[in-house]
Design a protein around this motif. Sequence first.
Motif, PDB file in Angstrom:
ATOM      1  N   MET A 202     -31.579 -14.964  97.215  1.00  0.00           N
ATOM      2  CA  MET A 202     -32.209 -15.945  98.204  1.00  0.00           C
ATOM      3  C   MET A 202     -32.642 -15.378  99.495  1.00  0.00           C
ATOM      4  O   MET A 202     -33.861 -15.887 100.134  1.00  0.00           O
ATOM      5  CB  MET A 202     -31.202 -17.112  98.083  1.00  0.00           C
ATOM      6  CG  MET A 202     -31.808 -18.215  99.061  1.00  0.00           C
ATOM      7  SD  MET A 202     -32.987 -19.110  98.263  1.00  0.00           S
ATOM      8  CE  MET A 202     -32.130 -20.478  97.528  1.00  0.00           C
ATOM      9  N   ILE A 254     -33.965 -20.436  88.876  1.00  0.00           N
ATOM     10  CA  ILE A 254     -32.780 -20.311  89.755  1.00  0.00           C
ATOM     11  C   ILE A 254     -31.629 -20.200  88.817  1.00  0.00           C
ATOM     12  O   ILE A 254     -31.430 -20.506  87.950  1.00  0.00           O
ATOM     13  CB  ILE A 254     -32.548 -21.720  90.600  1.00  0.00           C
ATOM     14  CG1 ILE A 254     -33.802 -21.954  91.426  1.00  0.00           C
ATOM     15  CG2 ILE A 254     -31.441 -21.417  91.499  1.00  0.00           C
ATOM     16  CD1 ILE A 254     -34.219 -21.033  92.496  1.00  0.00           C
ATOM     17  N   ILE A 257     -27.299 -20.262  92.158  1.00  0.00           N
ATOM     18  CA  ILE A 257     -27.502 -20.823  93.443  1.00  0.00           C
ATOM     19  C   ILE A 257     -27.161 -22.164  93.517  1.00  0.00           C
ATOM     20  O   ILE A 257     -27.415 -22.984  92.767  1.00  0.00           O
ATOM     21  CB  ILE A 257     -28.936 -20.742  93.846  1.00  0.00           C
ATOM     22  CG1 ILE A 257     -29.543 -19.164  93.798  1.00  0.00           C
ATOM     23  CG2 ILE A 257     -29.341 -21.453  95.157  1.00  0.00           C
ATOM     24  CD1 ILE A 257     -29.052 -18.343  94.914  1.00  0.00           C
ATOM     25  N   LEU A 262     -30.648 -24.554  97.648  1.00  0.00           N
ATOM     26  CA  LEU A 262     -31.940 -24.629  96.966  1.00  0.00           C
ATOM     27  C   LEU A 262     -32.636 -25.730  97.825  1.00  0.00           C
ATOM     28  O   LEU A 262     -33.818 -25.630  98.206  1.00  0.00           O
ATOM     29  CB  LEU A 262     -31.963 -24.726  95.485  1.00  0.00           C
ATOM     30  CG  LEU A 262     -33.315 -25.269  95.024  1.00  0.00           C
ATOM     31  CD1 LEU A 262     -34.320 -24.272  95.073  1.00  0.00           C
ATOM     32  CD2 LEU A 262     -33.385 -25.743  93.484  1.00  0.00           C
ATOM     33  N   LEU A 277     -39.619 -25.877  88.393  1.00  0.00           N
ATOM     34  CA  LEU A 277     -38.438 -25.249  88.727  1.00  0.00           C
ATOM     35  C   LEU A 277     -37.527 -25.262  87.242  1.00  0.00           C
ATOM     36  O   LEU A 277     -37.586 -26.113  86.431  1.00  0.00           O
ATOM     37  CB  LEU A 277     -37.472 -26.092  89.658  1.00  0.00           C
ATOM     38  CG  LEU A 277     -37.728 -26.125  90.713  1.00  0.00           C
ATOM     39  CD1 LEU A 277     -36.943 -27.388  91.666  1.00  0.00           C
ATOM     40  CD2 LEU A 277     -37.529 -24.923  91.685  1.00  0.00           C
ATOM     41  N   LEU A 279     -33.729 -24.631  85.989  1.00  0.00           N
ATOM     42  CA  LEU A 279     -32.111 -24.577  86.724  1.00  0.00           C
ATOM     43  C   LEU A 279     -31.193 -24.710  85.477  1.00  0.00           C
ATOM     44  O   LEU A 279     -31.528 -25.151  84.219  1.00  0.00           O
ATOM     45  CB  LEU A 279     -32.105 -25.943  87.436  1.00  0.00           C
ATOM     46  CG  LEU A 279     -33.156 -26.158  88.603  1.00  0.00           C
ATOM     47  CD1 LEU A 279     -32.909 -27.558  89.285  1.00  0.00           C
ATOM     48  CD2 LEU A 279     -33.150 -25.138  89.631  1.00  0.00           C
ATOM     49  N   TYR A 284     -27.343 -30.168  89.421  1.00  0.00           N
ATOM     50  CA  TYR A 284     -29.005 -30.381  89.603  1.00  0.00           C
ATOM     51  C   TYR A 284     -29.320 -31.568  89.062  1.00  0.00           C
ATOM     52  O   TYR A 284     -30.402 -32.022  89.188  1.00  0.00           O
ATOM     53  CB  TYR A 284     -29.759 -29.150  89.120  1.00  0.00           C
ATOM     54  CG  TYR A 284     -29.704 -27.982  89.908  1.00  0.00           C
ATOM     55  CD1 TYR A 284     -30.078 -27.807  91.272  1.00  0.00           C
ATOM     56  CD2 TYR A 284     -28.935 -26.798  89.400  1.00  0.00           C
ATOM     57  CE1 TYR A 284     -30.194 -26.698  91.624  1.00  0.00           C
ATOM     58  CE2 TYR A 284     -28.764 -25.676  90.114  1.00  0.00           C
ATOM     59  CZ  TYR A 284     -29.394 -25.437  91.247  1.00  0.00           C
ATOM     60  OH  TYR A 284     -29.184 -24.380  92.043  1.00  0.00           O
TER      61      TYR A 284
END
Length: 368
Positions: A202, A254, A257, A262, A277, A279, A284
């Motif tokens: 990141m 991702i 993370i 994020l 995205l 994930l 999330y």
Amino acid sequence: METNLTNNYSKLETFSDEVFFEIFDRLSPSDLYKTFYGLNIRLNTILNDSRMRFRDNLSSLTPKQFHSYVKNILPQIIDRLISFKFGTYDTDEYQQVSLFLHKYSIDLSRFKHLRTLVIIKMTIGDVQIVQSALIHLIHLVNIRFSVDSNDVDTTSFVHIGNDLLAGPKLKRVKMDMCARTTFENVTKSSNIEQLSIAWCEMQELTHLLQYSPYLSTLKATICGLNYADTWIQTIRGSLNQKCSLRLNSLKLVIESIRFDYLLLLLHELKQLRALWLLLNHYEYLDAEKWENLFQTSLLQLDQLDLTIALTKPFLSVNTAGQLIMLSTPHIACAKFNTKFWYERGWRAKLDEYDHCVRLTVSNNTVPI
């Protein structure tokens, strides 16, 4: 019959050089020189004309054909190529990039009119050789590089610097490096508009974004964040004046993370209009956090493709070994199908398999 051939040949001779340039542009250099070179002085002159431009792809050549090309064709056109692709997908057959750069010692800086360069499956060691040459290729617009996965292990790094990214006309870059890509050596702003990165951390990505003021489309895999406290202090307000006015399309995979990190990144990218995205963590699933993001920062977003893929059973990150109710994704799916999401044309669906579930929130538009 002989008279007709003579007449046709005479008509061909009346074509301007520009017509020949247009015709020859559709043929490979190898075919051109094998077919037309030596037929007459006019065709020889056209093929060797400094205005003549060539495009070539060597990736399908056999070792014998490649050797012949490097010895007989390339020296005649090297400074007139505008598009060039080399390297083989099957490196077990032969290492074309290694032969090109080391055995034949071809200097890429001699491709002085090159606009597009594609290199398939080079070694990590070759990356620096290529970068050093790119500084001389001032006409480059597109580059695409990949590193051979056989040359990569868990400790491998690919270091990218100004030489690769700061070309005056460079607009599109794709890097499939199969190893962590770092950008700490980037200290100059680039003109890049479209960027694709196989994977980086990141903090490396956000460092690069600060030197990418013209970037409009970004695709990347992000895995991990080191020195989180320092990153948090520097991220706030550091991007929205430098890149977010142009960065309108973002596609991220991702891994490892935290959701809050994020969100910090996405809050900085206020001009996003398309977001994709992928994930892989249950945190999330928090629909309220997503709603807050879209209500406060991503006000212009209209294309959304959000996929959260979870393996079973679902383990809590806060309490080691504690199982979360198997219905959690189902509850989350319902929260993503409320009025807030409907008004934006976004719908959620849940696909369940033997070992995983996949929650997708999307407006089913054309993928970005």
